[in-house]
Motif scaffolding. Structure first.
Motif, short mmCIF file in Angstrom:
data_model
loop_
_atom_site.label_atom_id
_atom_site.label_comp_id
_atom_site.label_asym_id
_atom_site.label_seq_id
_atom_site.Cartn_x
_atom_site.Cartn_y
_atom_site.Cartn_z
N LEU A 65 0.79 -1.10 0.05
CA LEU A 65 -0.05 -0.05 -0.09
C LEU A 65 0.98 1.27 0.09
N GLN A 66 0.23 2.24 -0.68
CA GLN A 66 1.22 3.59 -0.34
C GLN A 66 0.55 4.23 0.74
N LEU A 67 1.78 4.63 1.39
CA LEU A 67 1.51 5.52 2.67
C LEU A 67 2.44 6.37 3.08
N ALA A 68 2.18 7.54 3.38
CA ALA A 68 3.14 8.70 3.46
C ALA A 68 3.80 8.37 4.74
N PRO A 69 5.07 8.78 4.59
CA PRO A 69 6.06 8.50 5.93
C PRO A 69 5.52 9.46 7.03
N HIS A 70 4.73 10.35 7.06
CA HIS A 70 4.10 10.90 7.99
C HIS A 70 2.55 10.62 8.25
N ALA A 71 2.09 9.65 7.90
CA ALA A 71 0.77 9.14 8.01
C ALA A 71 0.55 8.72 9.46
N GLN A 72 -0.65 9.39 9.84
CA GLN A 72 -1.02 9.19 11.18
C GLN A 72 -0.90 7.99 11.97
N ALA A 73 -1.31 6.86 11.24
CA ALA A 73 -1.15 5.52 11.91
C ALA A 73 0.36 5.23 12.30
N LEU A 74 1.25 5.78 11.46
CA LEU A 74 2.67 5.40 11.77
C LEU A 74 3.15 5.94 13.07
N HIS A 75 2.90 7.29 13.57
CA HIS A 75 3.17 8.06 14.33
C HIS A 75 2.43 7.99 15.77
N TYR A 76 1.12 7.76 15.46
CA TYR A 76 0.30 7.58 16.79
C TYR A 76 -0.55 6.46 17.04
N GLY A 77 -0.21 5.38 16.25
CA GLY A 77 -0.73 4.03 16.44
C GLY A 77 -2.41 4.14 16.19
N GLN A 78 -2.92 4.79 15.39
CA GLN A 78 -4.41 4.78 15.15
C GLN A 78 -4.67 3.62 14.11
N ALA A 79 -4.67 2.44 14.81
CA ALA A 79 -4.94 1.37 14.08
C ALA A 79 -5.57 0.23 14.71
N ILE A 80 -6.48 -0.72 14.05
CA ILE A 80 -7.04 -1.41 14.68
C ILE A 80 -7.15 -2.84 13.84
N PHE A 81 -7.62 -3.99 14.26
CA PHE A 81 -7.69 -5.04 13.42
C PHE A 81 -8.57 -6.31 14.08
N GLU A 82 -9.07 -7.37 13.61
CA GLU A 82 -9.59 -8.35 13.80
C GLU A 82 -9.09 -9.63 13.50
N GLY A 83 -9.27 -10.74 14.00
CA GLY A 83 -8.68 -12.02 13.52
C GLY A 83 -9.71 -12.91 13.48
N MET A 84 -10.27 -13.51 12.46
CA MET A 84 -11.30 -14.37 12.36
C MET A 84 -10.99 -15.46 11.20
N LYS A 85 -12.00 -16.41 11.05
CA LYS A 85 -11.42 -17.53 10.01
C LYS A 85 -12.54 -18.08 9.36
N ALA A 86 -12.22 -18.69 8.13
CA ALA A 86 -13.08 -19.37 7.45
C ALA A 86 -12.77 -21.12 7.48
N TYR A 87 -13.69 -21.70 7.60
CA TYR A 87 -13.40 -23.11 7.77
C TYR A 87 -13.90 -23.83 6.62
N LEU A 163 0.93 15.53 11.03
CA LEU A 163 1.64 15.15 12.32
C LEU A 163 0.79 15.67 13.62
N SER A 164 -0.21 16.45 13.03
CA SER A 164 -0.99 17.10 14.44
C SER A 164 -1.75 15.98 15.17
N VAL A 165 -1.72 16.09 16.43
CA VAL A 165 -2.17 14.84 17.42
C VAL A 165 -3.62 15.10 17.14
N THR A 166 -4.44 14.69 16.00
CA THR A 166 -5.60 14.67 16.19
C THR A 166 -6.05 13.40 15.18
N PRO A 167 -7.57 12.73 15.43
CA PRO A 167 -7.66 11.61 14.60
C PRO A 167 -7.62 11.78 13.24
N SER A 168 -7.27 11.00 12.30
CA SER A 168 -6.94 10.94 11.06
C SER A 168 -8.37 11.41 10.26
N THR A 169 -8.05 11.97 9.30
CA THR A 169 -9.73 12.16 8.62
C THR A 169 -9.61 11.20 7.22
#
Length: 371
Positions: A65-87, A163-169
């Motif tokens: 994925l293309q991601l700027a080096p100053h993207a919000q998630a890289l600096h402030y950790g605004q990132a989530i995930f799920e783990g799930m399965k198909a059987y 790099l402002s300490v606010t939620p990403s848009t």
């Protein structure tokens, strides 16, 4: 944020992957053993949130994925995930070749995580349909053996380049897939972590924030050489009571009673945990959600009490603990498990469609009406 992902007016189902991508799936061969999270499927699902709205997810090639080096998630950790399965469906209860396990519960938890980190919600129907379409295109990569699965990793992270300490848009929603064995295929050794804390009251311990897991790496790394597989975390306030493993909830069978710590804002509400609470009764076990003191547990095990300890989670399913250790020099073996294998068998039969389950647990892939 209250914005949800909904298909634009007049939009049909998620567009199918190209013939070239489908051909790439057909050419893949599954190794033996599969391992966990190493072999990635060549198709992923992708969508972006921009200008206050989600675009319709699309299936595309697995690629960087293309991601700027100053993207919000890289600096402030605004990132989530799920783990799930198909059987792979191995039973006669459904006609579908594959089954998702409790996908709407995962969608709901994904949105709880998003809300906690100031992210836009995703419409649950779109979330589940995206998973269905991805699994349908990757059907050849859903393994055939009991306990193996096509592990799915939905994730969302902020991509606004400031790099402002606010939620990403702006956000990226992506789902990748990997044919996998269970995370643990043999009993594990667990380290009682008495120095660091996993989560504090009022924090993000009860959601799947990416940083929750990174915080365990420094403590876990030196223990691998000693043969320990997971950290067993204690409460942050007094470090006297069990909370959970790094990647699993914790259960203790003490005699005829099955114990697990009660949910709080420092314990993740595991989908597998919730499933075991429902399955324990038919096995004749009394189920209690109550605090478990680590010193009392260690003393009882050392005294020969009838106790087993195991972890549970989507990746691991159920993993029995064969020994506990800590920095004091404790090396405490546990007796062979008796209940954990039964619970694991019951759960896997449900996963693979070999046994009936409560409504919403087994979700056949490919049964929606075509447009």
């Amino acid at each position: 944020m209250s914005t949800v992902m909904k298909p634009p007016a007049g939009c049909g189902r998620i567009a199918p992957a190209s013939s070239e991508l489908r051909a790439g799936v057909e050419q893949m061969r599954l190794p033996d053993p599969l391992g966990f999270g190493t072999l990635m499927a060549p198709i992923m699902a992708l969508a972006y949130y921009r200008d206050g709205a989600w675009e319709t997810p699309r299936l595309t090639a697995l690629e960087p994925l293309q991601l700027a080096p100053h993207a919000q998630a890289l600096h402030y950790g605004q990132a989530i995930f799920e783990g799930m399965k198909a059987y792979r469906n191995l039973g006669a209860l459904f006609q579908s070749p594959a089954l998702l396990f409790r996908p709407y519960d995962h969608a709901s938890r994904f949105n709880r995580s998003a809300q906690r980190l100031g992210m836009p919600r995703i419409d649950e129907e779109v979330f589940v349909e995206t998973l269905e379409q991805l699994v349908a295109h990757l059907d050849k990569l859903v393994p055939e053996r009991l306990a193996q699965s096509l592990y799915l990793r939905p994730a969302m992270f902020g991509i606004t380049d400031h790099l402002s300490v606010t939620p990403s848009t702006e956000y990226c929603f992506v789902v990748v897939a990997t044919p996998s064995d269970a995370f643990f295929t043999t009993p594990i050794k667990a380290w009682i972590e008495r120095r660091y804390s996993r989560a504090g009251a009022g924090g993000t311990g009860n959601v799947k924030a990416a940083g929750n897991y990174a915080a365990s790496f420094a403590a876990a790394a030196p223990l691998r050489e000693q043969g320990f597989h997971q950290l067993l975390w204690l409460d942050a306030n007094s470090r006297t009571h069990l909370e959970e493993f790094t990647a699993m909830n914790v259960f203790v069978r003490w005699g005829e009673t099955l114990l697990t710590p009660p949910l709080s804002d420092t314990i993740l509400p595991g989908i597998t945990r919730d499933s075991l609470l429902a399955l324990a009764g038919p096995l004749g076990l009394a189920m209690q959600e109550r605090p478990i003191a680590i010193d009392a547990l260690v003393e009882a095990i050392g005294g020969g009490a009838d106790i087993e300890v195991f972890g549970c989670g989507t990746g691991a399913v159920i993993a029995s603990v064969e020994a506990l250790g800590d920095e004091s020099g404790l090396r405490l073996p546990l007796p062979a498990p008796s209940v954990a294998p039964l619970l694991r068998k019951s759960l896997l039969e449900i996963h693979h469609g070999l046994a009936p389950a409560p409504k919403g647990w087994q979700w056949p892939v490919g049964t929606r009406k075509q447009p």
